[in-house]
Design an enzyme around this catalytic site. Sequence first.
Site, short mmCIF file in Angstrom:
data_model
loop_
_atom_site.label_atom_id
_atom_site.label_comp_id
_atom_site.label_asym_id
_atom_site.label_seq_id
_atom_site.Cartn_x
_atom_site.Cartn_y
_atom_site.Cartn_z
N THR A 60 0.97 -1.79 -0.21
CA THR A 60 -0.65 0.22 0.06
C THR A 60 0.89 0.98 0.20
O THR A 60 1.92 1.04 0.60
CB THR A 60 -1.30 0.02 0.99
OG1 THR A 60 -1.79 -1.23 0.97
CG2 THR A 60 -1.86 1.44 1.59
N ILE B 125 4.63 -1.39 3.06
CA ILE B 125 4.14 0.52 2.69
C ILE B 125 5.16 0.52 1.85
O ILE B 125 6.89 0.63 1.86
CB ILE B 125 4.89 1.13 3.99
CG1 ILE B 125 3.86 0.93 4.76
CG2 ILE B 125 4.92 2.05 4.14
CD1 ILE B 125 2.21 0.77 5.34
N LYS B 126 4.09 1.31 0.16
CA LYS B 126 5.09 1.39 -0.79
C LYS B 126 5.81 2.98 -0.60
O LYS B 126 4.52 4.00 -0.41
CB LYS B 126 4.06 1.49 -1.51
CG LYS B 126 4.81 -0.58 -2.53
CD LYS B 126 3.87 -0.06 -3.62
CE LYS B 126 4.53 0.34 -4.90
NZ LYS B 126 3.20 -0.16 -5.86
N ILE B 127 7.18 2.99 -1.09
CA ILE B 127 7.54 4.66 -0.75
C ILE B 127 8.55 4.65 -2.27
O ILE B 127 9.00 3.91 -2.31
CB ILE B 127 8.32 5.26 0.55
CG1 ILE B 127 7.36 4.76 1.85
CG2 ILE B 127 8.83 6.03 0.25
CD1 ILE B 127 8.15 4.54 3.18
#
Length: 334
Positions: free
Chosen positions: A106, A142-144
Amino acid sequence: MSEPSAKKQKFANSLEALKATGTTVVADTGDFESIAKFTPQDATTNPSLILAAAKQQAYAKLIDSAVQYGKKQGQNIDEQVEIAVDKLLVEFGTAILKVVPGRVSTEVDARLSFDKDATVKKALEIIKLYEAEGISKDRVLIKIASTWEGIQAAQELEKEHDIHVNLTLLFSFAQAVAAAEANVTLISPFVGRILDWYKASTGETYTAETDPGVISVKSIYNYYKKHGYNTIVMGASFRNVGEIKALAGVDFLTISPKLLDELLSSDEPVAKILDPESAKAEGSERVSFINDEPKFRFELNEDAMATEKLSEGIRKFSADIVTLFDLIKAKIQA
């Protein structure tokens, strides 16, 4: 060497043959109703994919639920919209996790790509929403974006909060090296977008073997295996199945439903191309970027393709998150 072993066993389709090379297959979509038939291990989402899915009538209930949640939790319209969008991302992720046995990625709001502290804060908020749904943080990546600030935020999230990170929009070797040094769980080096840039700038035609995006992922994979990094290499952004087959054996591949369908309906063999032992012999010598911001920025700036594609990717994801915000705002105010 691996070619004969690919032919010894007959697989039902090319997708099964790809999985047999040791590559974990991930579905790259927010449309969770379409992915079960591919039996992927994980799924990845981004603002563009969620926006596309959110426009489908089938997902209207998720939007309504997120809107109601935002209205209750926010003190003013801006807060309500932000909370509702976060909730919507998590609702999609939660639904996806009912279909896949592994993890979902996400994405943090791309507008925070140059703000380390805000990225960390947003990641913690997203994880809290997942935990409220009964989802352990172990099942969430967690997509960054792989900016300097994003990589520093990822390092803090992994080290201080034990939160798994997927560093995305990764186009250069410098980004990949810094990500490994930050000890992130997974990186998403983009293949197709690199190919797009080279085709546009050179006018040349590339085969799967000469594809600059494929070559980029191979060099990163070889480097990681040579130097013993545990960070997972997940090739992303594909234009055709040739690129996918050229990376068979890499840790993970995240693939769109369209290309998953192509693999599912094909019975072509898939040979294992990448393996850790060969990679150790081919990887380049160790370099370091994680504690040297000027060096990192200079190396990234020297790579015109990576610089342009990173900026373009952030702009595109930011535009789509703004569109999603506007969609939710209109529903809250209706």
